[in-house]
Design a protein around this motif. Structure first.
Motif, PDB file in Angstrom:
ATOM      1  N   GLY A 235       0.808  -1.202   0.000  1.00 58.61           N
ATOM      2  CA  GLY A 235       0.000   0.000   0.000  1.00 58.61           C
ATOM      3  C   GLY A 235       0.841   1.251   0.000  1.00 58.61           C
ATOM      4  N   TYR A 236       0.154   2.372   0.250  1.00 60.38           N
ATOM      5  CA  TYR A 236       0.741   3.701   0.106  1.00 60.38           C
ATOM      6  C   TYR A 236       0.626   4.471   1.413  1.00 60.38           C
ATOM      7  CZ  TYR A 236      -0.446   2.240  -4.662  1.00 60.38           C
ATOM      8  OH  TYR A 236      -0.589   1.527  -5.825  1.00 60.38           O
ATOM      9  N   ASP A 237       1.761   4.908   1.946  1.00 57.45           N
ATOM     10  CA  ASP A 237       1.794   5.790   3.108  1.00 57.45           C
ATOM     11  C   ASP A 237       1.787   7.216   2.559  1.00 57.45           C
ATOM     12  OD1 ASP A 237       2.308   7.152   5.483  1.00 57.45           O
ATOM     13  OD2 ASP A 237       3.693   5.638   6.219  1.00 57.45           O
ATOM     14  N   LEU A 238       0.651   7.913   2.718  1.00 52.93           N
ATOM     15  CA  LEU A 238       0.383   9.126   1.954  1.00 52.93           C
ATOM     16  C   LEU A 238       1.347  10.269   2.233  1.00 52.93           C
ATOM     17  CD1 LEU A 238      -3.516   9.223   2.067  1.00 52.93           C
ATOM     18  CD2 LEU A 238      -2.016   8.149   0.376  1.00 52.93           C
ATOM     19  N   LEU A 239       1.761  10.447   3.483  1.00 55.15           N
ATOM     20  CA  LEU A 239       2.659  11.557   3.804  1.00 55.15           C
ATOM     21  C   LEU A 239       3.266  11.323   5.183  1.00 55.15           C
ATOM     22  CD1 LEU A 239       3.755  14.246   2.735  1.00 55.15           C
ATOM     23  CD2 LEU A 239       1.850  15.399   3.881  1.00 55.15           C
ATOM     24  N   ASN A 240       4.588  11.284   5.215  1.00 57.31           N
ATOM     25  CA  ASN A 240       5.277  11.038   6.475  1.00 57.31           C
ATOM     26  C   ASN A 240       5.207  12.251   7.401  1.00 57.31           C
ATOM     27  OD1 ASN A 240       7.386   9.339   8.027  1.00 57.31           O
ATOM     28  ND2 ASN A 240       8.342  11.353   7.915  1.00 57.31           N
ATOM     29  N   GLU A 241       4.765  12.039   8.626  1.00 56.33           N
ATOM     30  CA  GLU A 241       4.791  13.024   9.698  1.00 56.33           C
ATOM     31  C   GLU A 241       4.458  14.440   9.216  1.00 56.33           C
ATOM     32  OE1 GLU A 241       8.486  12.651  11.838  1.00 56.33           O
ATOM     33  OE2 GLU A 241       7.919  10.715  12.670  1.00 56.33           O
ATOM     34  N   PRO A 242       3.240  14.655   8.721  1.00 59.60           N
ATOM     35  CA  PRO A 242       2.865  15.981   8.213  1.00 59.60           C
ATOM     36  C   PRO A 242       3.128  17.077   9.244  1.00 59.60           C
ATOM     37  CG  PRO A 242       1.167  14.362   7.730  1.00 59.60           C
ATOM     38  CD  PRO A 242       2.133  13.694   8.644  1.00 59.60           C
ATOM     39  N   GLU A 277      -7.231  -2.211  -5.728  1.00 63.89           N
ATOM     40  CA  GLU A 277      -7.061  -1.221  -4.675  1.00 63.89           C
ATOM     41  C   GLU A 277      -6.046  -1.696  -3.641  1.00 63.89           C
ATOM     42  OE1 GLU A 277     -10.732  -0.020  -2.944  1.00 63.89           O
ATOM     43  OE2 GLU A 277     -11.465   0.920  -4.785  1.00 63.89           O
ATOM     44  N   HIS A 278      -5.042  -0.863  -3.404  1.00 67.59           N
ATOM     45  CA  HIS A 278      -4.029  -1.140  -2.395  1.00 67.59           C
ATOM     46  C   HIS A 278      -4.403  -0.440  -1.087  1.00 67.59           C
ATOM     47  CE1 HIS A 278      -1.969  -2.111  -6.132  1.00 67.59           C
ATOM     48  NE2 HIS A 278      -0.991  -2.670  -5.444  1.00 67.59           N
ATOM     49  N   ILE A 279      -3.798  -0.893  -0.021  1.00 63.00           N
ATOM     50  CA  ILE A 279      -4.066  -0.290   1.289  1.00 63.00           C
ATOM     51  C   ILE A 279      -3.568   1.146   1.319  1.00 63.00           C
ATOM     52  CG2 ILE A 279      -3.600  -0.427   3.774  1.00 63.00           C
ATOM     53  CD1 ILE A 279      -3.084  -3.436   3.360  1.00 63.00           C
ATOM     54  N   VAL A 280      -4.336   2.020   1.909  1.00 66.24           N
ATOM     55  CA  VAL A 280      -3.904   3.384   2.199  1.00 66.24           C
ATOM     56  C   VAL A 280      -3.513   3.451   3.672  1.00 66.24           C
ATOM     57  CG1 VAL A 280      -4.682   5.757   2.499  1.00 66.24           C
ATOM     58  CG2 VAL A 280      -5.197   4.541   0.382  1.00 66.24           C
ATOM     59  N   PHE A 281      -2.272   3.831   3.917  1.00 68.73           N
ATOM     60  CA  PHE A 281      -1.792   4.075   5.272  1.00 68.73           C
ATOM     61  C   PHE A 281      -1.761   5.590   5.487  1.00 68.73           C
ATOM     62  CE2 PHE A 281      -0.002   0.064   3.882  1.00 68.73           C
ATOM     63  CZ  PHE A 281      -0.105  -0.765   4.998  1.00 68.73           C
ATOM     64  N   TYR A 282      -2.339   6.060   6.553  1.00 68.40           N
ATOM     65  CA  TYR A 282      -2.324   7.506   6.796  1.00 68.40           C
ATOM     66  C   TYR A 282      -1.852   7.789   8.212  1.00 68.40           C
ATOM     67  CZ  TYR A 282      -6.586   7.463   9.655  1.00 68.40           C
ATOM     68  OH  TYR A 282      -7.502   7.236  10.653  1.00 68.40           O
ATOM     69  N   GLU A 283      -1.227   8.948   8.381  1.00 68.36           N
ATOM     70  CA  GLU A 283      -0.575   9.297   9.635  1.00 68.36           C
ATOM     71  C   GLU A 283      -1.214  10.526  10.274  1.00 68.36           C
ATOM     72  OE1 GLU A 283       3.666   9.573   9.400  1.00 68.36           O
ATOM     73  OE2 GLU A 283       3.781   8.212   7.677  1.00 68.36           O
ATOM     74  N   PRO A 284      -1.079  10.639  11.591  1.00 67.20           N
ATOM     75  CA  PRO A 284      -1.389  11.908  12.235  1.00 67.20           C
ATOM     76  C   PRO A 284      -0.237  12.889  11.974  1.00 67.20           C
ATOM     77  CG  PRO A 284      -0.537  10.371  13.841  1.00 67.20           C
ATOM     78  CD  PRO A 284      -0.622   9.627  12.535  1.00 67.20           C
ATOM     79  N   GLY A 285      -0.310  14.092  12.517  1.00 65.87           N
ATOM     80  CA  GLY A 285       0.753  15.062  12.298  1.00 65.87           C
ATOM     81  C   GLY A 285       2.023  14.724  13.060  1.00 65.87           C
ATOM     82  N   VAL A 286       3.068  15.476  12.762  1.00 64.05           N
ATOM     83  CA  VAL A 286       4.366  15.223  13.364  1.00 64.05           C
ATOM     84  C   VAL A 286       4.335  15.377  14.880  1.00 64.05           C
ATOM     85  CG1 VAL A 286       5.168  17.619  13.071  1.00 64.05           C
ATOM     86  CG2 VAL A 286       6.837  15.739  13.170  1.00 64.05           C
ATOM     87  N   LEU A 287       3.451  16.229  15.392  1.00 64.27           N
ATOM     88  CA  LEU A 287       3.391  16.409  16.841  1.00 64.27           C
ATOM     89  C   LEU A 287       2.951  15.133  17.550  1.00 64.27           C
ATOM     90  CD1 LEU A 287       1.937  20.023  17.099  1.00 64.27           C
ATOM     91  CD2 LEU A 287       4.285  19.273  17.514  1.00 64.27           C
ATOM     92  N   TRP A 288       2.226  14.261  16.836  1.00 68.33           N
ATOM     93  CA  TRP A 288       1.847  12.963  17.423  1.00 68.33           C
ATOM     94  C   TRP A 288       3.105  12.173  17.779  1.00 68.33           C
ATOM     95  CZ3 TRP A 288       1.273   7.957  18.429  1.00 68.33           C
ATOM     96  CH2 TRP A 288       0.027   7.467  18.855  1.00 68.33           C
ATOM     97  N   SER A 289       4.089  12.193  16.868  1.00 64.46           N
ATOM     98  CA  SER A 289       5.330  11.468  17.117  1.00 64.46           C
ATOM     99  C   SER A 289       6.080  12.052  18.301  1.00 64.46           C
ATOM    100  CB  SER A 289       6.232  11.508  15.880  1.00 64.46           C
ATOM    101  OG  SER A 289       5.591  10.915  14.771  1.00 64.46           O
ATOM    102  N   ALA A 290       6.000  13.377  18.465  1.00 67.84           N
ATOM    103  CA  ALA A 290       6.742  14.046  19.531  1.00 67.84           C
ATOM    104  C   ALA A 290       6.031  13.966  20.875  1.00 67.84           C
ATOM    105  CB  ALA A 290       6.968  15.509  19.162  1.00 67.84           C
ATOM    106  N   LEU A 291       4.698  13.993  20.863  1.00 68.50           N
ATOM    107  CA  LEU A 291       3.934  14.095  22.108  1.00 68.50           C
ATOM    108  C   LEU A 291       3.180  12.823  22.469  1.00 68.50           C
ATOM    109  CD1 LEU A 291       2.443  17.663  21.531  1.00 68.50           C
ATOM    110  CD2 LEU A 291       4.527  17.054  22.786  1.00 68.50           C
ATOM    111  N   ALA A 309      -1.631   4.704  10.729  1.00 72.41           N
ATOM    112  CA  ALA A 309      -0.203   4.376  10.796  1.00 72.41           C
ATOM    113  C   ALA A 309       0.587   5.429  11.571  1.00 72.41           C
ATOM    114  CB  ALA A 309       0.361   4.210   9.386  1.00 72.41           C
ATOM    115  N   PRO A 310       0.339   5.552  12.873  1.00 72.37           N
ATOM    116  CA  PRO A 310       1.097   6.519  13.666  1.00 72.37           C
ATOM    117  C   PRO A 310       2.528   6.044  13.903  1.00 72.37           C
ATOM    118  CG  PRO A 310      -0.210   5.157  15.122  1.00 72.37           C
ATOM    119  CD  PRO A 310      -0.562   4.738  13.708  1.00 72.37           C
ATOM    120  N   HIS A 311       3.370   6.988  14.315  1.00 72.65           N
ATOM    121  CA  HIS A 311       4.731   6.654  14.720  1.00 72.65           C
ATOM    122  C   HIS A 311       4.783   6.720  16.243  1.00 72.65           C
ATOM    123  CE1 HIS A 311       6.280   8.195  10.546  1.00 72.65           C
ATOM    124  NE2 HIS A 311       5.445   7.158  10.475  1.00 72.65           N
TER     125      HIS A 311
END
Length: 507
Positions: A235-242, A277-291, A309-311
């Protein structure tokens, strides 16, 4: 007595010695399921029992590592390369160590180096990497990576930093032509994302100034067209750590709008290319990774082939506990009826042994939730911006990727045992049903998995990885028949057929 019922009442002990299964009962059944040669298409489901599944209906746990070799990173010092080249041998080594997938870092700046362009030579490199991954039985998540917006937010010669700030290096992600900063300073006071130029660039992206967001949507559409028929691509990870703009109150809504546009474009491309159709992986914003938790986009699409797909960098980068980080991700995913795949996680002590307790607790949490995840990162060069934080600077003594590099000599070293043991542990790859219990211990080389079969899944789709260090351990099963051991790509994989209830233990 019914033979299946009789089998379910017997714990079959299998000794994995000398590359063969001991001659006990069903373990040597000539009709044991064959090792699958081709990769299966994967898809996600949402609802009360969300998950990632293959074509046989088996639940799949994607155990992954991040690959940086195709990313276009800023080079802060000309004496040090920004990335370690990606080689076929990397995929062989990754497969041998028990991972079943990789998260492949891609750069918008390399895909669309000029406005409206599409670099076919770079896409050819991506296709080559996907083919090499497939040759070693590895699925690929294509990750549109960025850090601190892009390569063109570095502090240039002649720019004077305001008092209390320091020059910034560039990073990776957006091309220079899409970097609109209104002349704001690139100098930072603290973290890279806090540079005014970076925040201005994100504000213009969310506003689609001069169509820059539309260009990334179209780039995704082109990429999805190229991989529309590929079963290797999970699948596709739409945008790393927006990132975030000066107006953080609107960022979440506008990020969701971008996700919605991109998913629609991807689905159109897949359909027109005659793919699936491939899986769509989506992330929260970069602050999720930090906080560890922040507001996350919702309601942007009704697509059901989707994964949160959070970090989760709890106790690695963020100060929250591992338990709270997982609880936060689980709570949000449950509210959306989605499963979770941890797109990045890792620990970064100069002495890996200092991370042993945290790493063991982390893998326990992955098991408890039945999630996969991608370790950050496989190889990281001494010249990467993660290692050189100032223009013209020099790296520290060790680049703390899984394959560690001493600097400045750029010498690769095998993974430290403190990391290798838990990461290369016995792992469940696929289960034809619901996992009711999962516990693995890489240091002891043990695994204990129980489950309930899904009647819609192929009963013979159980797959378990056994590391070389655990090859001589006993395997005990209940409700598993036709157990077989396969050697492929330098690794050992157990396969079998399950009854309505089943259990498999190693060690």
């Amino acid at each position: 007595m019914n033979p299946a019922r009789a089998f379910a009442l017997v714990a079959v002990v299998v000794a994995l010695v000398g590359g063969v299964l001991s001659p006990s009962a069903e373990a040597v059944d000539r009709s044991a399921p064959k090792a699958r040669q081709a990769l299966s298409r994967l898809h996600a489901t949402t609802g009360s029992q969300p998950g990632i599944f293959d074509e046989r209906g088996a639940r799949v746990l994607l155990s992954s590592v991040n690959l940086m070799g195709l990313g276009e990173y800023y080079q802060a010092n000309p004496d040090f390369v920004a990335t370690v080249p990606l080689r076929r041998a990397d995929f062989a080594d990754i497969a041998r160590r028990g991972f079943n997938s990789v998260r492949l870092v891609l750069s918008w700046s390399a895909l669309e180096p000029t406005r409206g362009g599409y670099d076919e030579a770079y896409v050819a490199k991506i296709k080559k990497a996907v083919r090499q991954a497939a040759a070693y039985g590895l699925h690929v998540v294509l990750d549109m990576h960025q850090d601190a917006w892009g390569i063109a937010v570095d502090t240039r010669d002649g720019e004077v930093c305001p008092t209390g700030t320091q020059p910034s290096v560039g990073w990776d992600g957006a091309p220079e032509w899409a970097t609109i900063t209104d002349g704001a300073t690139t100098c930072r006071n603290g973290e890279r994302e806090l540079a005014p130029a970076v925040m201005r660039a994100w504000g213009h992206f969310y506003a689609d100034t001069k169509g820059i967001q539309t260009h990334l949507v179209r780039t995704w559409q082109r990429l999805a067209r190229d991989f529309a028929k590929s079963p290797t691509v999970a699948g596709y990870d739409l945008l790393n750590e927006p990132g975030f703009s000066q107006d953080t109150s609107t960022d979440v809504t506008r990020l969701g709008a971008f996700y919605g546009r991109t998913i629609k474009a991807i689905r159109t491309a897949e359909r027109r290319a005659g793919g699936f159709e491939h899986i769509v992986f989506y992330e929260p914003g970069v602050l999720w990774s930090a906080l560890g938790t922040t507001p996350t986009p919702t309601g942007f699409n009704r697509d059901r082939n989707i994964v949160f797909a959070p970090h989760i960098y709890a106790e690695g980068i963020s100060s929250n506990s591992i338990e709270s980080g997982f609880a936060s991700a689980a709570s949000f995913a449950a509210s959306q009826g989605q499963t979770v795949w941890v797109g990045e996680w890792g620990f970064f002590s100069s002495n890996p042994a200092d991370d042993a307790d945290e790493l063991d607790r982390y893998t326990d949490a992955l098991d408890e939730h039945g999630w996969g995840g991608a370790w950050w990162t496989w190889k990281q060069s001494c010249g990467n911006p993660h290692m050189i934080g100032a223009p013209g600077g020099t790296p520290g003594p060790v680049s703390q990727s899984l394959i560690r590099y001493t600097c400045p000599d750029e010498t690769a070293h095998a993974p430290d045992p403190a990391y290798a043991e838990p990461l290369f542990r016995p792992m469940v790859w696929a289960v034809p049903g619901r996992i009711t219990k999962l516990r693995s211990d890489g240091r002891a080389g043990t695994l204990d998995v129980s489950g309930k079969r899904d009647p819609k899944a192929d009963a013979c789709s159980l797959r378990v990885f056994v590391p070389k260090a655990a090859a001589a351990h006993q395997v005990r099963v209940r409700g598993v028949k036709r157990l077989a051991r396969h050697h492929r790509h330098g690794r050992i994989v157990l396969s079998g057929c399950v009854a309505d209830s089943f259990r498999l233990r190693i060690g």
